[in-house]
Design a protein around this motif. Structure first.
Motif, PDB file in Angstrom:
ATOM      1  N   GLY A  15     136.387   8.169  39.398  1.00 29.33           N
ATOM      2  CA  GLY A  15     137.577   7.659  38.737  1.00 29.33           C
ATOM      3  C   GLY A  15     137.322   6.773  37.543  1.00 29.33           C
ATOM      4  N   TYR A  16     136.090   6.319  37.359  1.00 25.79           N
ATOM      5  CA  TYR A  16     135.794   5.360  36.300  1.00 25.79           C
ATOM      6  C   TYR A  16     136.110   5.905  34.907  1.00 25.79           C
ATOM      7  N   GLY A  17     135.528   7.021  34.568  1.00 28.41           N
ATOM      8  CA  GLY A  17     135.685   7.552  33.215  1.00 28.41           C
ATOM      9  C   GLY A  17     137.104   7.974  32.908  1.00 28.41           C
TER      10      GLY A  17
ATOM     11  N   PRO B 295     139.853   4.310  42.203  1.00 25.14           N
ATOM     12  CA  PRO B 295     139.667   5.245  43.316  1.00 25.14           C
ATOM     13  C   PRO B 295     140.797   6.265  43.439  1.00 25.14           C
ATOM     14  N   PHE B 296     142.009   5.905  43.031  1.00 25.89           N
ATOM     15  CA  PHE B 296     143.120   6.849  43.096  1.00 25.89           C
ATOM     16  C   PHE B 296     142.972   7.958  42.056  1.00 25.89           C
ATOM     17  N   PHE B 297     142.549   7.592  40.847  1.00 31.85           N
ATOM     18  CA  PHE B 297     142.262   8.597  39.831  1.00 31.85           C
ATOM     19  C   PHE B 297     141.092   9.474  40.275  1.00 31.85           C
ATOM     20  N   GLY B 298     140.075   8.855  40.897  1.00 32.04           N
ATOM     21  CA  GLY B 298     138.939   9.625  41.399  1.00 32.04           C
ATOM     22  C   GLY B 298     139.341  10.592  42.488  1.00 32.04           C
ATOM     23  N   MET B 299     140.210  10.150  43.387  1.00 28.72           N
ATOM     24  CA  MET B 299     140.676  11.025  44.460  1.00 28.72           C
ATOM     25  C   MET B 299     141.478  12.187  43.894  1.00 28.72           C
TER      26      MET B 299
ATOM     27  N   MET C 285     132.247   9.715  32.009  1.00 25.54           N
ATOM     28  CA  MET C 285     131.890   8.325  32.046  1.00 25.54           C
ATOM     29  C   MET C 285     131.174   7.903  30.749  1.00 25.54           C
ATOM     30  N   VAL C 286     130.285   8.745  30.267  1.00 24.80           N
ATOM     31  CA  VAL C 286     129.576   8.450  29.018  1.00 24.80           C
ATOM     32  C   VAL C 286     130.554   8.418  27.847  1.00 24.80           C
TER      33      VAL C 286
END
Length: 84
Positions: A21-23, A42-46, A78-79
């Motif tokens: 979810g970070y990027g 974490p919600f975007f990652g999920m 992420m990069v």
């Protein structure tokens, strides 16, 4: 022992959701709610993992290969987010 394994699995899953979810959170989140970035990661990652894996299964890909491809996509996003 089972309690320790359950806790470690929960920590690993949470870290993975933050990783995925970070990027996408840094790229898509508007400035008005940037203060909630850490909470929303974490919600975007999920959401990313669910959509990616569902699409891969619908297209007939092997889920193990699709997950490794998602790791590569997560690193690239992420990069790009860090360079922005």
């Amino acid at each position: 022992m089972i309690v320790l394994q359950t806790i470690l699995l929960g920590v690993a899953m949470t870290l993975a959701l933050y990783f995925f979810g970070y990027g996408i959170t840094r790229l898509l989140l508007p400035r008005a709610i940037k203060g909630f970035e850490l909470l929303l990661m974490p919600f975007f990652g999920m959401a990313l993992v669910i959509v990616w894996d569902y699409s891969a299964l619908w297209l007939g890909f092997d889920l193990a290969v699709a997950t490794w491809a998602l790791v590569v996509v997560g690193i690239v996003v992420m990069v790009v987010a860090l360079m922005k």
